[in-house]
Design a protein around this motif. Structure first.
Motif, short mmCIF file in Angstrom:
data_model
loop_
_atom_site.label_atom_id
_atom_site.label_comp_id
_atom_site.label_asym_id
_atom_site.label_seq_id
_atom_site.Cartn_x
_atom_site.Cartn_y
_atom_site.Cartn_z
N THR A 36 0.77 -1.32 0.03
CA THR A 36 -0.07 -0.38 0.08
C THR A 36 1.04 1.41 -0.42
OG1 THR A 36 -1.81 -0.89 0.92
CG2 THR A 36 -1.96 1.02 1.30
N ALA A 37 1.81 1.23 0.77
CA ALA A 37 2.69 2.27 1.04
C ALA A 37 3.97 2.08 -0.53
CB ALA A 37 3.40 2.27 2.13
N SER A 38 4.10 1.12 -1.38
CA SER A 38 5.44 1.80 -2.05
C SER A 38 4.96 2.39 -2.96
CB SER A 38 5.03 -0.10 -2.52
OG SER A 38 3.64 -0.99 -3.55
N GLY A 39 3.65 2.75 -3.37
CA GLY A 39 3.97 3.66 -4.48
C GLY A 39 3.55 3.13 -5.75
N PRO A 98 15.81 0.52 -2.24
CA PRO A 98 14.93 1.31 -3.02
C PRO A 98 13.95 0.05 -3.61
CG PRO A 98 17.22 2.41 -2.44
CD PRO A 98 16.90 0.40 -1.97
N THR A 99 12.92 0.52 -4.07
CA THR A 99 11.77 -0.03 -5.17
C THR A 99 11.42 0.67 -5.97
OG1 THR A 99 10.39 0.08 -3.98
CG2 THR A 99 11.34 -1.96 -3.15
N ASP A 100 11.58 2.39 -6.47
CA ASP A 100 10.92 3.54 -7.17
C ASP A 100 10.67 2.72 -8.60
OD1 ASP A 100 10.61 4.77 -5.41
OD2 ASP A 100 11.82 6.42 -5.56
N TRP A 101 12.23 2.19 -9.08
CA TRP A 101 12.43 1.52 -10.21
C TRP A 101 11.27 0.73 -10.68
CZ3 TRP A 101 14.12 -3.68 -11.21
CH2 TRP A 101 14.64 -3.87 -9.48
N LEU A 102 11.29 -0.14 -9.90
CA LEU A 102 10.46 -1.61 -9.73
C LEU A 102 9.20 -1.08 -9.61
CD1 LEU A 102 10.31 -4.49 -10.49
CD2 LEU A 102 11.06 -4.95 -8.29
N THR A 103 8.30 -0.78 -8.93
CA THR A 103 7.37 0.31 -8.40
C THR A 103 6.59 0.91 -10.05
OG1 THR A 103 7.55 1.92 -7.69
CG2 THR A 103 7.49 0.04 -5.89
N THR A 104 7.64 1.54 -11.07
CA THR A 104 7.24 2.12 -11.71
C THR A 104 7.21 1.32 -13.14
OG1 THR A 104 8.62 4.42 -10.71
CG2 THR A 104 8.35 4.05 -13.71
N ALA A 105 8.02 0.50 -13.27
CA ALA A 105 7.58 -0.63 -13.92
C ALA A 105 6.30 -1.48 -14.19
CB ALA A 105 9.30 -1.69 -14.45
N LEU A 106 6.02 -1.78 -13.19
CA LEU A 106 5.33 -2.46 -12.99
C LEU A 106 3.76 -1.75 -12.95
CD1 LEU A 106 5.97 -4.71 -9.64
CD2 LEU A 106 5.29 -6.05 -11.95
N ALA A 155 6.06 -9.40 -8.93
CA ALA A 155 6.06 -9.10 -7.41
C ALA A 155 6.89 -9.03 -6.39
CB ALA A 155 4.32 -9.22 -7.93
N LEU A 156 7.29 -10.57 -6.97
CA LEU A 156 8.07 -11.50 -5.62
C LEU A 156 9.46 -10.47 -5.01
CD1 LEU A 156 7.65 -15.14 -6.00
CD2 LEU A 156 6.48 -14.28 -4.72
N LEU A 157 9.62 -9.96 -5.88
CA LEU A 157 11.15 -8.99 -6.18
C LEU A 157 10.84 -8.64 -5.62
CD1 LEU A 157 13.96 -8.69 -6.60
CD2 LEU A 157 13.45 -7.05 -8.90
N LEU A 158 9.89 -7.59 -5.66
CA LEU A 158 9.08 -6.20 -4.90
C LEU A 158 8.88 -6.25 -3.44
CD1 LEU A 158 8.37 -2.98 -4.98
CD2 LEU A 158 5.99 -4.09 -5.81
N ILE A 159 8.09 -7.25 -3.30
CA ILE A 159 7.98 -7.87 -2.21
C ILE A 159 9.51 -8.03 -0.91
CG2 ILE A 159 6.81 -9.80 -0.63
CD1 ILE A 159 4.71 -9.92 -2.51
N LEU A 160 10.30 -8.47 -1.53
CA LEU A 160 11.48 -8.61 -0.86
C LEU A 160 12.17 -7.70 -1.00
CD1 LEU A 160 13.72 -10.87 -0.18
CD2 LEU A 160 14.92 -11.13 -2.34
N LEU A 161 12.35 -6.81 -1.71
CA LEU A 161 12.98 -5.91 -1.60
C LEU A 161 12.34 -4.40 -0.62
CD1 LEU A 161 13.70 -4.47 -5.13
CD2 LEU A 161 15.30 -5.08 -3.41
N LEU A 162 10.77 -4.98 -0.59
CA LEU A 162 10.08 -4.11 0.77
C LEU A 162 10.67 -4.28 1.73
CD1 LEU A 162 6.93 -3.56 -0.84
CD2 LEU A 162 8.60 -1.96 -0.64
#
Length: 688
Positions: free
Chosen positions: A215-218, A443-451, A431-438
């Motif tokens: 929810t807070a990931s962007g 930082p996950t800005d690059w991944l959230t933008t891509a998703l 998505a799994l990578l994003l969860i792991l990084l969170l």
């Protein structure tokens, strides 16, 4: 492979037959116990006399099949038995009570409600057990989670049954998963709530933490909801319009973690782990890896009953696909179904169970045949061809079940799956990578933008595909026996052809003399067409029905070729009126007929029957005697005066009336010996 050589095929058949028999005809448990005992003793006796004689073998086989037939029957009977302190026997129907409950499983939200399955612990001070469906209005913005405990002052309603011909029987569905009540919670009637994360298991705490991080990931709202559905099995935030577009495009399995979804994931994982086969004991190592990955996926999604069922099935299949013995995959599939039905025989009647097994059986049986029709010497082309054949095979397998339950077929399913399935592993991996990084705080800005970009593009593409409504075949209605004959024709024909497919480049397949599978397929097709023709030409019943419609009134007049639907939905908003009208148009009495629609008037004549409709103004013609009377929209009338004035044959109250008025009317009619029916309890009422 000779299909009947594997004993579990026959054992599973008789187990299923016993379950179906027990569902239709309820016998005392003691009868099943005696039958089980007698079957066991006969089997034991047959082993002691001339062990290898034809008679002893036949007697043993019959006794074993009878044993599993009666085992299926008693297991279903025992599964349907309620505990002695179940709330269904302790509640006071129609009255509010103090109810203590705990939210245990969150369901997908609909347009109006957030929904949970909950365990009921107390009615007042009385300790009880049992599960109920609990609904909160979305407009109330109550942020309850799994594990929360509530004390509410409400009544436990009985779930709705199929009140009109052909309606979905929601009560029977909930009963099949041990849910026997329905509670609609008003926030002003919540006496106490207890948010207790300390009482939740570790898995639930982790999943809630992941949801909060997402929810807070962007991530935007819709992409985040899609990731929650894909990776965590949480569909409560998925927009209903998004779900509809995925369904119409034939790719709903992308959002719904069903057996079809798990089956496709298994095939993709096998493709990605092919290199393991080069190792010593590579087949066993790959099977272990596949099972670990499948159960890890199940743990991540929250171990919902549907996922546990699907992963159990595919755990057997993963082993079977890597055994060298011919037919081992079918053996594993049969064994998994046997284990699941022994655990819970009611699974047989659940749509998810039927879809899962039809999909995977079709993939295993039909996909190799389709894939062998064309060989690509390019890995990329071969990959997309494999996806195409898997999609076609799975869709063939689930077509009959889907038509029976959902009455529609997505014509563009191949296009949707070809676009989405290749990127599905990428989406899940990202998505799994994003969860792991969170979780570790990187930082996950690059991944959230891509998703965000990728998922928004996918949702827009699916919406465009689903907008081609001419390719969505709707309003297809088949009976259960048509579904069975459809599958018999299909699978018998495929089983006839499979042994004759060769791996030669010059000759794809050749045919020998017809075998009994071809005969079975042709006989089933002839029977299907014969029964269909008989029903079409022999059916001539004329029906005059008062239908059930909440906050509205509807009457149906029908014969063999035509139907007339009379409605009064004036108190509904436009959206609800349109939806209600569509549902009423598609009841069983209207299918395949020329349907006309008109407004419901104060008097309806059909043949020698007449129906007087008394609306909210309470006006009626006192000169009409001995008619059938319909009370609509809570009319302001004196029911005793009505009886004295008109001497009605029968008084009917439909779903547009207030419940308390219906109860008062019933008391008066009982006192006056006037037959009284209401569609809430009796469903659609036939006028003689």
């Amino acid at each position: 492979m000779r299909w009947l050589d594997y004993a579990f095929y026959r054992i599973l058949f008789f187990l299923i037959a016993g379950i179906i028999f027990s569902r239709g005809i309820e016998l005392p448990v003691v009868t099943y116990l005696y039958s089980l005992g007698i079957s066991f003793l006969i089997a034991l006796f047959s082993l002691l006399i001339h062990k290898y004689s034809f008679f002893s073998k036949a007697l043993f086989a019959v006794a074993v099949y009878c044993f599993f037939f009666f085992l299926g029957g008693i297991l279903l009977q025992l599964s349907n038995q309620l505990s002695s302190n179940h709330f269904i026997d302790k509640q006071v129907h129609g009255e509010d009570q103090v109810i203590s409950l705990e939210l245990q499983q969150r369901l997908s939200s609909n347009s109006f409600n957030d929904r949970f399955y909950a365990e009921v612990f107390f009615l007042g001070s009385q300790e009880v057990s049992g599960k109920a469906l609990v609904s909160f209005k979305r407009t109330d913005s109550l942020d309850y989670q799994v594990g929360d405990r509530l004390v509410v002052y409400e009544q436990i309603d009985v779930p709705a049954f199929a009140r009109n011909p052909g309606d979905f029987d929601y009560r029977a569905y909930l009963k099949s998963i041990d849910v026997y009540g329905q509670i609609d919670v008003d926030p002003t009637r919540i006496w106490n709530d207890e948010k207790s994360p300390d009482k939740m298991d570790g898995l639930l705490v982790i999943r809630n933490r992941i949801l909060n991080k997402l929810t807070a990931s962007g991530l935007k709202e819709r992409p985040r909801a899609m990731i929650e559905a894909l990776v965590l099995g949480q569909r409560q935030n998925v927009d209903p319009e998004l779900t509809k577009s995925f369904r119409d495009a034939g790719v709903i399995h992308i959002l719904a973690l069903s057996g079809l979804h798990v089956g496709i994931i298994l095939l993709i994982l096998r493709f990605l782990t092919q290199s393991i086969l080069r190792l010593k004991y590579g087949r066993w190592i790959q099977s272990t890896v596949l099972i670990v990955l499948l159960w890890s996926f199940a743990l991540l999604t929250g171990m919902s009953p549907s996922i546990m069922r699907a992963v159990t099935m595919f755990s057997f299949v993963a082993i079977g696909m890597n055994l060298k013995r011919k037919g081992s995959v079918y053996h594993s599939l049969t064994l998994s179904a046997f284990v699941l039905l022994i655990y819970d025989p009611r699974l047989l009647f659940q749509v998810g169970f039927q879809l899962s097994y039809m999909a995977v059986f079709s993939i295993v049986l039909i996909q190799p045949v389709l894939a062998g029709l064309w060989t690509w010497h390019n890995k990329v082309k071969d990959f997309f061809w494999s996806i195409c054949t898997v999609t076609i095979a799975a869709q063939i397998g689930v077509a009959g079940v889907s038509l029976f339950y959902f009455h529609q077929f997505p014509g563009l399913f191949i296009l949707g799956n070809l676009l989405l399935l290749p990127v599905l592993p990428l989406i899940i991996g990202a998505a799994l990578l994003l969860i792991l990084l969170l979780l570790i705080g990187l930082p996950t800005d690059w991944l959230t933008t891509a998703l965000n970009v990728l998922l928004e593009f996918i949702m827009k593409t699916v919406a465009n595909i689903s907008s081609w409504e001419s390719f969505i075949i709707t309003d297809i209605y088949i009976t259960w026996w048509e579904m069975i004959l459809m599958y018999t024709v299909l699978f018998s024909l495929v089983l006839f052809l499979v042994p004759y497919f060769k791996r030669s480049k010059k000759e794809r397949f050749y045919l020998k003399k017809p075998n009994w599978m071809l005969h079975l397929s042709l006989a089933s097709a002839i029977l299907w067409m014969g029964i269909r023709s008989f029903e079409t030409y022999a059916y001539s019943e004329e029906q005059f029905l008062v239908l059930h419609q909440a906050t509205g009134s509807a009457v149906s007049l029908s014969n063999k070729e035509q139907a007339l639907l009379l409605t009064d939905l004036h108190v509904m908003d436009t959206t609800r009126a349109v939806n209600s009208l569509e549902r009423l148009k598609n009841i069983e009495n209207h299918r395949g007929k020329k349907l006309s629609i008109a407004d419901l008037q104060s008097m309806v004549h059909y043949k020698d029957a007449q129906l007087v409709v008394i609306a909210e103004n309470g006006v009626y013609d006192t000169s009409i005697k001995s008619a059938n009377v319909l009370l609509s929209h809570s009319p302001k009338i004196n029911i005793e005066r009505l009886i004295l004035d008109t001497h009605p044959k029968i008084i009917i109250a439909d779903g547009s009336n207030y419940r308390h008025l219906i109860e008062a009317w019933k008391i008066t009619c009982d006192q006056r010996n006037i037959r009284f029916l209401n569609t809430y309890e009796d469903g659609a009422v036939a006028i003689d």
